[in-house]
Motif scaffolding. Structure first.
Motif, PDB file in Angstrom:
ATOM      1  N   VAL A 249       0.880  -1.181   0.008  1.00  0.00           N
ATOM      2  CA  VAL A 249      -0.024   0.014   0.046  1.00  0.00           C
ATOM      3  C   VAL A 249       0.745   1.245  -0.123  1.00  0.00           C
ATOM      4  O   VAL A 249       0.684   2.283  -0.760  1.00  0.00           O
ATOM      5  N   ASP A 250       1.737   1.279   0.976  1.00  0.00           N
ATOM      6  CA  ASP A 250       2.555   2.632   0.987  1.00  0.00           C
ATOM      7  C   ASP A 250       3.358   2.839  -0.682  1.00  0.00           C
ATOM      8  O   ASP A 250       3.547   4.118  -0.804  1.00  0.00           O
ATOM      9  N   HIS A 251       4.151   1.766  -1.019  1.00  0.00           N
ATOM     10  CA  HIS A 251       4.674   1.811  -2.304  1.00  0.00           C
ATOM     11  C   HIS A 251       3.929   2.497  -3.282  1.00  0.00           C
ATOM     12  O   HIS A 251       4.274   2.962  -4.300  1.00  0.00           O
ATOM     13  N   LEU A 252       2.705   1.621  -3.448  1.00  0.00           N
ATOM     14  CA  LEU A 252       1.755   1.992  -4.479  1.00  0.00           C
ATOM     15  C   LEU A 252       1.336   3.444  -4.334  1.00  0.00           C
ATOM     16  O   LEU A 252       1.116   4.147  -5.364  1.00  0.00           O
ATOM     17  N   MET A 253       0.740   4.030  -3.256  1.00  0.00           N
ATOM     18  CA  MET A 253       0.232   5.392  -2.963  1.00  0.00           C
ATOM     19  C   MET A 253       1.574   6.171  -3.434  1.00  0.00           C
ATOM     20  O   MET A 253       1.352   7.521  -3.810  1.00  0.00           O
ATOM     21  N   ALA A 254       2.803   5.908  -2.893  1.00  0.00           N
ATOM     22  CA  ALA A 254       3.833   6.893  -3.169  1.00  0.00           C
ATOM     23  C   ALA A 254       3.931   7.105  -4.487  1.00  0.00           C
ATOM     24  O   ALA A 254       4.846   8.119  -5.150  1.00  0.00           O
ATOM     25  N   LEU A 255       3.863   5.758  -5.539  1.00  0.00           N
ATOM     26  CA  LEU A 255       3.942   6.137  -6.870  1.00  0.00           C
ATOM     27  C   LEU A 255       2.909   6.851  -7.456  1.00  0.00           C
ATOM     28  O   LEU A 255       2.682   7.166  -8.795  1.00  0.00           O
ATOM     29  N   ASP A 256       1.707   7.216  -6.681  1.00  0.00           N
ATOM     30  CA  ASP A 256       0.504   7.865  -7.180  1.00  0.00           C
ATOM     31  C   ASP A 256      -0.173   7.050  -8.101  1.00  0.00           C
ATOM     32  O   ASP A 256      -0.788   7.586  -8.943  1.00  0.00           O
ATOM     33  N   LEU A 257      -0.307   5.818  -7.673  1.00  0.00           N
ATOM     34  CA  LEU A 257      -1.116   4.803  -8.727  1.00  0.00           C
ATOM     35  C   LEU A 257      -2.147   4.358  -8.164  1.00  0.00           C
ATOM     36  O   LEU A 257      -3.149   3.767  -9.013  1.00  0.00           O
ATOM     37  N   TRP A 258      -2.540   4.486  -6.944  1.00  0.00           N
ATOM     38  CA  TRP A 258      -3.651   4.067  -6.125  1.00  0.00           C
ATOM     39  C   TRP A 258      -4.134   4.929  -4.924  1.00  0.00           C
ATOM     40  O   TRP A 258      -3.529   5.481  -4.227  1.00  0.00           O
ATOM     41  N   THR A 259      -5.550   4.992  -5.114  1.00  0.00           N
ATOM     42  CA  THR A 259      -5.964   5.982  -3.896  1.00  0.00           C
ATOM     43  C   THR A 259      -6.981   5.213  -3.167  1.00  0.00           C
ATOM     44  O   THR A 259      -7.790   4.191  -3.826  1.00  0.00           O
ATOM     45  N   PRO A 260      -7.044   5.069  -1.846  1.00  0.00           N
ATOM     46  CA  PRO A 260      -7.754   4.084  -1.053  1.00  0.00           C
ATOM     47  C   PRO A 260      -9.117   4.517  -1.285  1.00  0.00           C
ATOM     48  O   PRO A 260      -9.501   5.467  -1.521  1.00  0.00           O
ATOM     49  N   THR A 261     -10.007   3.290  -1.344  1.00  0.00           N
ATOM     50  CA  THR A 261     -11.446   3.442  -1.552  1.00  0.00           C
ATOM     51  C   THR A 261     -12.083   3.816  -0.176  1.00  0.00           C
ATOM     52  O   THR A 261     -11.393   3.583   0.983  1.00  0.00           O
ATOM     53  N   PRO A 262     -13.498   4.166  -0.262  1.00  0.00           N
ATOM     54  CA  PRO A 262     -13.982   4.568   1.056  1.00  0.00           C
ATOM     55  C   PRO A 262     -14.027   3.686   2.329  1.00  0.00           C
ATOM     56  O   PRO A 262     -13.940   4.022   3.290  1.00  0.00           O
ATOM     57  N   LEU A 271      -6.147  -7.305   1.347  1.00  0.00           N
ATOM     58  CA  LEU A 271      -6.166  -8.644   1.467  1.00  0.00           C
ATOM     59  C   LEU A 271      -7.528  -9.549   1.287  1.00  0.00           C
ATOM     60  O   LEU A 271      -7.551 -10.652   0.782  1.00  0.00           O
ATOM     61  N   ASN A 272      -8.612  -8.739   1.349  1.00  0.00           N
ATOM     62  CA  ASN A 272      -9.796  -9.296   1.151  1.00  0.00           C
ATOM     63  C   ASN A 272     -10.213  -8.693  -0.173  1.00  0.00           C
ATOM     64  O   ASN A 272     -10.720  -7.705  -0.372  1.00  0.00           O
ATOM     65  N   ILE A 273      -9.961  -9.718  -0.893  1.00  0.00           N
ATOM     66  CA  ILE A 273     -10.570  -9.720  -2.699  1.00  0.00           C
ATOM     67  C   ILE A 273     -11.737  -9.304  -2.809  1.00  0.00           C
ATOM     68  O   ILE A 273     -12.461  -8.637  -3.902  1.00  0.00           O
ATOM     69  N   ASN A 274     -12.788  -9.558  -1.979  1.00  0.00           N
ATOM     70  CA  ASN A 274     -14.093  -9.335  -2.120  1.00  0.00           C
ATOM     71  C   ASN A 274     -14.556  -7.783  -1.524  1.00  0.00           C
ATOM     72  O   ASN A 274     -15.656  -7.647  -1.575  1.00  0.00           O
ATOM     73  N   SER A 275     -13.585  -7.395  -0.963  1.00  0.00           N
ATOM     74  CA  SER A 275     -13.923  -5.906  -0.437  1.00  0.00           C
ATOM     75  C   SER A 275     -13.568  -4.979  -1.836  1.00  0.00           C
ATOM     76  O   SER A 275     -12.730  -5.309  -2.547  1.00  0.00           O
ATOM     77  N   ALA A 276     -14.054  -3.560  -1.450  1.00  0.00           N
ATOM     78  CA  ALA A 276     -13.673  -2.821  -2.555  1.00  0.00           C
ATOM     79  C   ALA A 276     -12.261  -2.407  -2.634  1.00  0.00           C
ATOM     80  O   ALA A 276     -11.681  -2.293  -3.622  1.00  0.00           O
ATOM     81  N   ALA A 277     -11.754  -2.127  -1.349  1.00  0.00           N
ATOM     82  CA  ALA A 277     -10.240  -1.931  -1.353  1.00  0.00           C
ATOM     83  C   ALA A 277      -9.378  -3.000  -1.830  1.00  0.00           C
ATOM     84  O   ALA A 277      -8.437  -2.728  -2.629  1.00  0.00           O
ATOM     85  N   GLY A 278      -9.645  -4.184  -1.686  1.00  0.00           N
ATOM     86  CA  GLY A 278      -8.975  -5.359  -2.038  1.00  0.00           C
ATOM     87  C   GLY A 278      -9.030  -5.458  -3.492  1.00  0.00           C
ATOM     88  O   GLY A 278      -7.924  -5.705  -4.354  1.00  0.00           O
ATOM     89  N   TRP A 279     -10.276  -5.471  -4.110  1.00  0.00           N
ATOM     90  CA  TRP A 279     -10.491  -5.374  -5.455  1.00  0.00           C
ATOM     91  C   TRP A 279      -9.878  -4.510  -6.262  1.00  0.00           C
ATOM     92  O   TRP A 279      -9.329  -4.683  -7.423  1.00  0.00           O
ATOM     93  N   SER A 280      -9.928  -3.054  -5.602  1.00  0.00           N
ATOM     94  CA  SER A 280      -9.502  -2.129  -6.413  1.00  0.00           C
ATOM     95  C   SER A 280      -7.746  -2.126  -6.613  1.00  0.00           C
ATOM     96  O   SER A 280      -7.248  -1.877  -7.651  1.00  0.00           O
ATOM     97  N   LEU A 281      -7.314  -2.477  -5.396  1.00  0.00           N
ATOM     98  CA  LEU A 281      -5.743  -2.687  -5.557  1.00  0.00           C
ATOM     99  C   LEU A 281      -5.084  -3.842  -6.377  1.00  0.00           C
ATOM    100  O   LEU A 281      -4.212  -3.680  -6.912  1.00  0.00           O
TER     101      LEU A 281
END
Length: 321
Positions: A249-262, A271-281
Motif C-alpha cells: 500500500v505504501d509504495h503504490l500510493m507513493a507512486l501515485d497509482l492507487w487511491t484508497p477506497t471509502p 487482503l480481502n479480494i471481495n472488499s472494494a479496497a482489495g478488488w481496487s488494489l
C-alpha cells in the motif's frame, strides 16, 4: 559482507547458500537442508541449484549456488519484515547484475535495423543474407524443401511494410522470416568448421527480443509489488501478512497509482479480494502489469484509460450474450 550475487560462466547470475544464510540470519546447515528438501520434492528443481564447495580452515565443505528461480523457491517461506527487505534487495541485485551482463554483451553485436510486420518482429530474407553471407536463393530453396513457413509480401502489403518500417526501396516484394525460420537456416548451414549458430546466435536473439520500454522508470517497482501481492497468500502468519500489505500500500500510493477506497481503514483491508479496497488494489496492480507487458508507461492516466477500455469490453460482452 560480500556481494549478494555473482556471475557464473559469464552469463548466469547466482547467489550462494552461505550468502543467503548470512543475510537472512539462518544456519548454513539449515539452508542446505531446505535446498535438499526442494530437490527431493521436485526433480526438475535441479536446474535451479548447482552443487559447489568452499574451503574453511583447511576443510572442504559443501554449499549450493542458485540462480534467480532457485533463490525464489528457497526464500518463499522466509517471513518477517527483515526477510521482506532482503528479498527486495536480492531482486534489485539480480536485476542490476543481469543488466550489466546485457550491457557488456551489447557492444560486441553489430547494429542491425529491426524490422516489423504489423507490429511483430521479423527479419527480411535480404538482411539474413547480409548477416551470414548465404545466397538468398539457397535460403529460399532450403525453406521450401524443409517446409519451413515464411511470408511473402507484394503489392499493397509491400507498400504497407515499407511505410511501417520507414524506408524507400524499388523492391516490389519481400520474403519475411520469423525467429524459428532464421535459426533453422543457421543450423542447417552450420558445419564443424563454420558454426553459424555459435557465431550469430546471440545477435539473432538480441534482434528478436523486444526492447524494454526505457520511458518507464518504475518497471522494477511495479514488478516487485505485483510479485508480492501474487505470493502474499503463502504467508501463513496474519501479522506478517499485514507487514507485506502495508509495504504494498505504501509504495503504490507513493507512486501515485492507487487511491484508497471509502471502505479502506488499514493495510490488511487489501487482503480481502471481495472488499472494494482489495478488488481496487489488485485490479490496479494487474492493469499496471499488463501495461508493462504492452510497453505502455504506467501512469495514473494510462491506468484509468485502460480500466475504462476493460469496462467497455465487459459491458459489450454482457449486452451481446
Amino acid at each position: 559482507m560480500k556481494e549478494l550475487v555473482t556471475v557464473q560462466n559469464r552469463k548466469t547470475v547466482v547467489t550462494s547458500s552461505r550468502t543467503v544464510a548470512e543475510v537472512f540470519g539462518k544456519l548454513h546447515k539449515n539452508v542446505l537442508a531446505a535446498i535438499d528438501d526442494i530437490l527431493l520434492a521436485e526433480n526438475s528443481a535441479n536446474k535451479f541449484f548447482y552443487k559447489s564447495s568452499y574451503t574453511y580452515r583447511g576443510r572442504t565443505l559443501p554449499e549450493y549456488l542458485m540462480n534467480r528461480d532457485g533463490f525464489s523457491l528457497l526464500v518463499m517461506g522466509f517471513t518477517g519484515k527483515k526477510a521482506l527487505e532482503w528479498k527486495i534487495k536480492y531482486i534489485e541485485a539480480f536485476n542490476a547484475m543481469e543488466r550489466k551482463i546485457r550491457e557488456a554483451a551489447a557492444p560486441q553485436l553489430s547494429p542491425m535495423k529491426r524490422y516489423t510486420w504489423r507490429g511483430v518482429i521479423i527479419m527480411p530474407l535480404t538482411e539474413l543474407e547480409k548477416l551470414c553471407g548465404i545466397c538468398r536463393a539457397n535460403i529460399l530453396c532450403l525453406l521450401k524443401y524443409d517446409k519451413v513457413p515464411y511470408l511473402l509480401l507484394h503489392h499493397g502489403d509491400m507498400r504497407a511494410f515499407k511505410e511501417e518500417n520507414g524506408f524507400m526501396s524499388c523492391a516490389s516484394r519481400a520474403c519475411l522470416l520469423d525467429k524459428a525460420a532464421v535459426l533453422h537456416v543457421l543450423k542447417k548451414y552450420s558445419t564443424p568448421h563454420r558454426d553459424l549458430l555459435a557465431r550469430f546466435g546471440q545477435q539473432i536473439e538480441a534482434y528478436f527480443t523486444p526492447d524494454r520500454p526505457a520511458q518507464d522508470p518504475i518497471f522494477s517497482e511495479i514488478m516487485q509489488l505485483y510479485m508480492l501481492r501474487s505470493t502474499i497468500g503463502y504467508v501463513e502468519n496474519w501479522k506478517k501478512k499485514s507487514i507485506v500489505a502495508e509495504y504494498i500500500v505504501d509504495h503504490l500510493m507513493a507512486l501515485d497509482l492507487w487511491t484508497p477506497t471509502p471502505d479502506y481503514k488499514k493495510p490488511e483491508d487489501i487482503l480481502n479480494i471481495n472488499s472494494a479496497a482489495g478488488w481496487s488494489l489488485c485490479g490496479t496492480l494487474s492493469n499496471a502489469h499488463t501495461l508493462l507487458r504492452k510497453g505502455i508507461p504506467v501512469t495514473r492516466e494510462n491506468l484509468d484509460r485502460f480500466q475504462r477500455e476493460v469496462n467497455e469490453d465487459v459491458g459489450y460482452l454482457a449486452s451481446n450474450g
